[in-house]
Write an enzyme that holds these catalytic residues in place. Structure first.
Site, PDB file in Angstrom:
ATOM      1  N   LEU A 241     -12.704   3.937  -5.550  1.00  0.00           N
ATOM      2  CA  LEU A 241     -12.689   2.831  -4.598  1.00  0.00           C
ATOM      3  C   LEU A 241     -14.066   2.570  -3.993  1.00  0.00           C
ATOM      4  CD1 LEU A 241      -9.312   3.586  -2.789  1.00  0.00           C
ATOM      5  CD2 LEU A 241      -9.863   1.455  -3.962  1.00  0.00           C
TER       6      LEU A 241
ATOM      7  N   ASP B 247     -23.005   9.511  -1.816  1.00  0.00           N
ATOM      8  CA  ASP B 247     -22.043  10.465  -2.352  1.00  0.00           C
ATOM      9  C   ASP B 247     -22.552  11.863  -2.061  1.00  0.00           C
ATOM     10  OD1 ASP B 247     -19.512  10.317  -4.324  1.00  0.00           O
ATOM     11  OD2 ASP B 247     -20.639  12.151  -4.735  1.00  0.00           O
TER      12      ASP B 247
ATOM     13  N   ASN C 206     -15.872   5.194   3.377  1.00  0.00           N
ATOM     14  CA  ASN C 206     -14.915   5.533   2.327  1.00  0.00           C
ATOM     15  C   ASN C 206     -14.865   7.014   1.983  1.00  0.00           C
ATOM     16  OD1 ASN C 206     -13.164   4.650  -0.079  1.00  0.00           O
ATOM     17  ND2 ASN C 206     -14.818   5.781  -1.069  1.00  0.00           N
TER      18      ASN C 206
ATOM     19  N   TYR D 165      -4.714  14.961   5.973  1.00  0.00           N
ATOM     20  CA  TYR D 165      -5.116  13.623   5.535  1.00  0.00           C
ATOM     21  C   TYR D 165      -4.412  12.529   6.337  1.00  0.00           C
ATOM     22  CZ  TYR D 165      -5.831   9.759   2.182  1.00  0.00           C
ATOM     23  OH  TYR D 165      -6.147   8.567   1.584  1.00  0.00           O
TER      24      TYR D 165
ATOM     25  N   LYS E 154      -6.223   9.756   8.771  1.00  0.00           N
ATOM     26  CA  LYS E 154      -6.105   8.320   8.523  1.00  0.00           C
ATOM     27  C   LYS E 154      -5.411   7.599   9.684  1.00  0.00           C
ATOM     28  CE  LYS E 154      -8.178   8.079   4.544  1.00  0.00           C
ATOM     29  NZ  LYS E 154      -9.516   7.459   4.463  1.00  0.00           N
TER      30      LYS E 154
ATOM     31  N   THR F 271      -6.400   6.013  -8.450  1.00  0.00           N
ATOM     32  CA  THR F 271      -7.617   6.789  -8.276  1.00  0.00           C
ATOM     33  C   THR F 271      -7.304   8.265  -8.463  1.00  0.00           C
ATOM     34  OG1 THR F 271      -7.290   7.154  -5.895  1.00  0.00           O
ATOM     35  CG2 THR F 271      -8.440   5.119  -6.549  1.00  0.00           C
TER      36      THR F 271
END
Length: 305
Positions: free
Chosen positions: A15, A34, A92, A158, A162, A192
């Site tokens: 993504l 990254d 991201n 997670y 989020k 993904t």
């Protein structure tokens, strides 16, 4: 977005890479981040090549482990030193450490919270400071997940991160409004490496990798598609066309675009003088039980060949 500068964290693949390409194709110069230096360099090259000379968007790589303030400051400084400014941030970067509650270690929890939640906070803070100094507004695009809206089995860390990101988007949209900086959270659903860890989606991710297109029922009914399908929303939110859009959680995946509601009361009951356990029990049976909410990300229904 010609003349605009964007920073995309976690953009080495998937993504994040799709977001960076979409921004560069729209004319923005992009800092591709990254954790892995080689992957970041490869992604930056891919972004530049995908944009092409007509778009004008350039890309540079900056490796850093998103989470702490030092990395966030480094990324913003790279954008400014390379391109002179920063207008768009897409947060991201993320990792998974899936475990059920009783098997999740402190490190499993802390690593995910540090990358997703703290990393979003530190990068957004550094970006907001720069954008406010420039005095020309800006765009913060935070990356959420259906897990943060509904919870997901095995993803305590997670889902919590989020959910926090959605709350931060709403809070920062108020705090940064006077600076003309919009803040929104995107809620993408795509094939993904992360969604491949969800058993219900794994076969579709593998089939797509083998060249089999996702069925229409999945793209529309489940809103599940490719990373490239989700990139259009990020490009829109980063553009001038989205100047009046802020504080929202917006879902995208496959052929589906959606607006998530803010949490709100769905039913109420009242008791003169306050509540006691037994009156709550009665009210629950008669007034509230019928409005209890579902949990978890709905699994895709089998698609007939």
């Amino acid at each position: 977005m010609t003349g605009k500068v964007a920073l995309v964290t976690g953009a080495g693949r998937g993504l994040g890479l799709a977001y960076a390409i979409a921004l560069a194709r729209a004319g923005a110069d992009v800092v591709v981040n990254d954790l892995d230096e080689e992957l970041a360099q490869s992604a930056a090259k891919a972004v530049s090549e995908a944009a092409g000379p007509a778009a004008g968007g350039r890309a540079v790589a900056q490796a850093a482990a998103v989470g702490g303030s030092e990395a966030a400051d480094l990324l913003v400084e790279r954008a400014v030193s390379e391109f002179g400014r920063l207008d768009i941030l897409v947060t991201n970067a993320g990792i998974l450490r899936d475990r059920v509650l009783w098997k999740m270690s402190d490190d499993d929890f802390d690593d995910v919270i540090s990358t997703h939640l703290r990393g979003t906070f530190t990068c957004a803070r550094a970006a907001a400071r720069r954008m406010r100094e420039q005095g020309e507004g800006g765009r913060l695009v935070l990356v959420g997940s259906p897990a943060g809206q509904r919870g997901n089995f095995g993803q305590t860390n997670y889902a919590a991160a989020k959910a926090g990101i959605a709350a931060m988007a709403r809070t920062w949209s108020m705090e940064l409004a006077k600076a003309d900086i919009t803040v929104n959270a995107v809620v993408p659903v795509a094939a993904t490496a992360m969604t491949e860890t969800i058993p219900a989606f794994a076969p579709y991710v593998e089939a797509l990798r083998q060249g089999t297109p996702l069925p229409d029922a999945l793209r529309k009914g489940e809103g599940f598609g490719t990373a490239e399908d989700c990139a259009a929303l990020v490009a829109f939110l980063a553009s001038d066309a989205a100047r009046g859009v802020t504080g929202q959680c917006i879902g995208i995946g496959g052929d589906k675009l959606s607006l998530w509601s803010h949490p709100q009361e769905v039913n109420t009951a009242y008791a003169d003088g306050g509540w006691r356990p037994e009156t709550i029990a009665a009210a629950w049976r008669h007034s509230l039980a019928g409005a209890t909410q579902t949990v978890g990300i709905p699994a895709p229904q089998p698609v007939e060949a």
